[in-house]
Design an enzyme around this catalytic site. Structure first.
Site, PDB file in Angstrom:
ATOM      1  CD  GLU A 153      32.023  31.466  43.040  1.00 25.82           C
ATOM      2  OE1 GLU A 153      32.442  30.431  42.499  1.00 25.82           O
ATOM      3  OE2 GLU A 153      32.721  32.170  43.784  1.00 25.82           O
ATOM      4  NE  ARG A 201      31.500  23.391  35.035  1.00 29.08           N
ATOM      5  CZ  ARG A 201      32.273  22.866  35.990  1.00 29.08           C
ATOM      6  NH1 ARG A 201      33.576  22.879  35.868  1.00 29.08           N
ATOM      7  NH2 ARG A 201      31.742  22.343  37.082  1.00 29.08           N
ATOM      8  N   GLY A 203      45.580  14.153  40.386  1.00 25.37           N
ATOM      9  CA  GLY A 203      45.864  13.260  41.501  1.00 25.37           C
ATOM     10  C   GLY A 203      46.698  12.053  41.125  1.00 25.37           C
ATOM     11  CG  ASP A 253      38.504  28.023  39.066  1.00 26.01           C
ATOM     12  OD1 ASP A 253      37.678  28.768  38.509  1.00 26.01           O
ATOM     13  OD2 ASP A 253      38.337  27.550  40.202  1.00 26.01           O
ATOM     14  CD1 TRP A 295      30.880  27.312  40.366  1.00 23.17           C
ATOM     15  CD2 TRP A 295      32.139  26.492  38.717  1.00 23.17           C
ATOM     16  NE1 TRP A 295      32.116  27.908  40.467  1.00 23.17           N
ATOM     17  CE2 TRP A 295      32.909  27.419  39.447  1.00 23.17           C
ATOM     18  CE3 TRP A 295      32.727  25.848  37.628  1.00 23.17           C
ATOM     19  CZ2 TRP A 295      34.242  27.702  39.145  1.00 23.17           C
ATOM     20  CZ3 TRP A 295      34.040  26.141  37.320  1.00 23.17           C
ATOM     21  CH2 TRP A 295      34.780  27.062  38.077  1.00 23.17           C
ATOM     22  CG  ASP A 325      36.643  35.236  45.789  1.00 24.92           C
ATOM     23  OD1 ASP A 325      37.154  34.302  45.164  1.00 24.92           O
ATOM     24  OD2 ASP A 325      36.265  36.293  45.248  1.00 24.92           O
TER      25      ASP A 325
END
Length: 505
Positions: free
Chosen positions: A183, A229, A246, A320, A372, A431
């Site tokens: 994470e 990032r 999208g 991911d 993140w 998770d």
């Protein structure tokens, strides 16, 4: 292929929690096999095709130890083969109702079966190891079961980090020098854990660098380098409001044909209930359009960095792996086009290691606590919605340490304590809290966290009561279901305690 504009690093983080033998559908093993079929296979195919063209240092690939354990496990390999065959069978049975969809799915399933049988049948480690050995990717490691490190006692955090790095070294023949911290979770001081474990580079989210992501930076007081990032670039893909996946022409992830499980529709529109049929030609045109747009965004970002800084800059985009193919059907095709177009646009594409070698490391920084997740703080894993999970994790860590500290130092390995360590590690997976906070299969996450937590409590109640035979029997039952990390040695926690005591004197 020059790099006159600057340097670009793509980082992919491959991770799923331990799912084997813990349910199948709607959450469970099917999640693993879907990601394997729709992301891991096609993304690796992209890397192989580009490698055949002579490309090297394409991207930095993280594969968490808990995922690697499943991708190598004989049980999962057999089940994956069956899942792929069932995919093909479903295409046959759908032919009369949805002939075009069925034909498309049959071709995809047949291709996946062929790739799996020819390349993956003996597990993922040979696949990833060859990519690393050939210099196509840099591989990252991480803690064993993807725990949220900032919330763990230091001894437990270091134990799971070392266990994860050892696991990767066993599978791939080398101990990783870089990690994707679960994470992107960071607390001040964790860089010293990394340095002691031989980790030389890791990622944080852009805000942890206060937006200064145009170079990597050693974390104050160490030689461990942090990369941030670049969110302006990363969110061209990742943003749930405006990201490429999208787009109206891409396959809709959420719209199913429930009889077959296939997805025959395109996004069409965000607020349109009646979805239009999926059109591969329209999707291919969208891939080309969005890949070109992304390359343009990267080039403009690098030019802006050069203008402001007076020297070539660095852009790190991190995602991911499961986004590419599983969540975004066209993602692997987009990825291949981006990695092809960037060098032609004058961008140096490389790994995190390559960025260091290219000189993109500047002055030291002091990093704040960060992640993140939402808010870029710890609220997803330490918020009110998961207060009970956090309390349970605290209890798990306390019980684990008390158990190993409460026995005489054994000459050999203690299978009960080793199993206790594995169950504790599974309970501490980040998770579960994420899924609860985000209300994504929260019932499954709570059930899994509770199951492993209860096993920890059972073993740690039996041991001090002197019921060693019963503890051994129950530990064997737990290990039969969760047979991963056989090398995880609870004695390492005892050795760490002893070192800390000596250092404190």
């Amino acid at each position: 292929m020059g790099g006159s504009e600057g340097t670009f690093c793509l980082v992919l983080h491959s991770h799923l929690p331990w799912l084997a033998r813990h349910g199948a559908w709607p959450v469970g093993e099917d999640w693993l096999y879907q990601a394997w079929a729709h992301s891991y296979l096609p993304v690796v195919d992209v890397l192989h095709r580009l490698a055949e063209q002579g490309r090297r240092d394409l991207l930095t690939l993280g594969v968490t130890p808990v995922l690697a354990a499943q991708l190598d496990h004989p049980y999962c390999l057999r089940a994956m083969h069956s899942w792929l065959a069932d995919w093909q069978l479903r295409a046959h049975t759908t032919h009369r109702r949805l002939p075009e969809v069925a034909a498309r799915e049959h071709r995809a399933a047949a291709g996946a079966l062929r790739t799996f049988e020819e390349t993956w049948r003996h597990g993922a480690s040979p696949v990833f190891r060859s990519l690393a050995d050939d210099g196509v990717v840099e591989l990252l490691g991480g803690p064993a079961t993807h725990p949220f490190g900032p919330l763990l006692p230091g001894r437990v955090r270091r134990f799971l980090l070392d266990g994860g790095l050892r696991d990767t070294a066993r599978r791939l023949g080398r101990r990783p020098e870089g990690i994707w911290a679960p994470e992107c979770g960071y607390a001040p001081g964790m860089e010293h854990d990394y340095a002691a474990a031989g980790v030389r580079r890791f990622l944080v989210d852009g805000p942890a660098m206060r937006g200064d992501t145009g170079a990597a930076h050693p974390v104050d007081g160490t030689d461990v380098v942090a990369f941030g990032r670049d969110l302006d670039v990363t969110y061209r893909v990742w943003s749930p409001r405006a990201g490429y996946p999208g787009g109206a022409d891409y396959r809709d992830f959420h719209a199913f044909d429930h009889a077959s499980g296939f997805k025959p529709y395109r996004v069409t529109g965000r607020r349109i209930a009646e979805k239009a049929p999926y059109d591969p030609e329209r999707a291919a045109a969208a891939v080309a359009r969005d890949a070109a747009d992304f390359v343009g965004v990267v080039v403009e970002r690098l030019r802006d960095l050069r203008r402001r800084r007076g020297r070539p800059g660095l852009v790190v985009a991190a995602y991911d792996t499961e986004l590419f193919g599983h969540w975004w059907h066209e993602g692997p095709a987009w990825l291949e086009q981006v990695l092809t177009l960037l060098p032609a646009a004058g961008v140096h594409v490389t790994t995190l290691r390559g960025a260091v070698e290219a000189g993109h490391v500047e002055e030291p920084v002091v990093l704040p606590a960060s992640s993140w997740g939402s808010g870029k703080d710890w609220r997803v894993w330490d918020g009110a919605a998961v207060a009970d999970v956090v309390a349970g994790n605290d209890d798990v860590a306390r019980r684990l340490l008390a158990a190993v500290d409460g026995v005489d130092r054994p000459a050999g390995r203690d299978r009960v304590l080793d199993t206790l360590a594995v169950q504790a590690a599974l309970a501490l997976s980040s998770d579960w809290a994420f899924m609860v906070t985000k209300d994504s299969a929260a019932h499954y996450a709570r059930r899994r966290a509770a199951a492993h937590r209860d096993r920890v409590r059972e073993l740690t109640d039996l041991l001090p009561a002197g019921r060693h035979a019963e503890a051994a029997r129950r530990a064997a039952e737990f290990a039969a279901q969760d047979d991963l990390f056989g090398h995880l040695d609870a004695r390492a926690l005892t050795r760490a305690r002893d070192r800390e005591l000596v250092a404190a004197r």
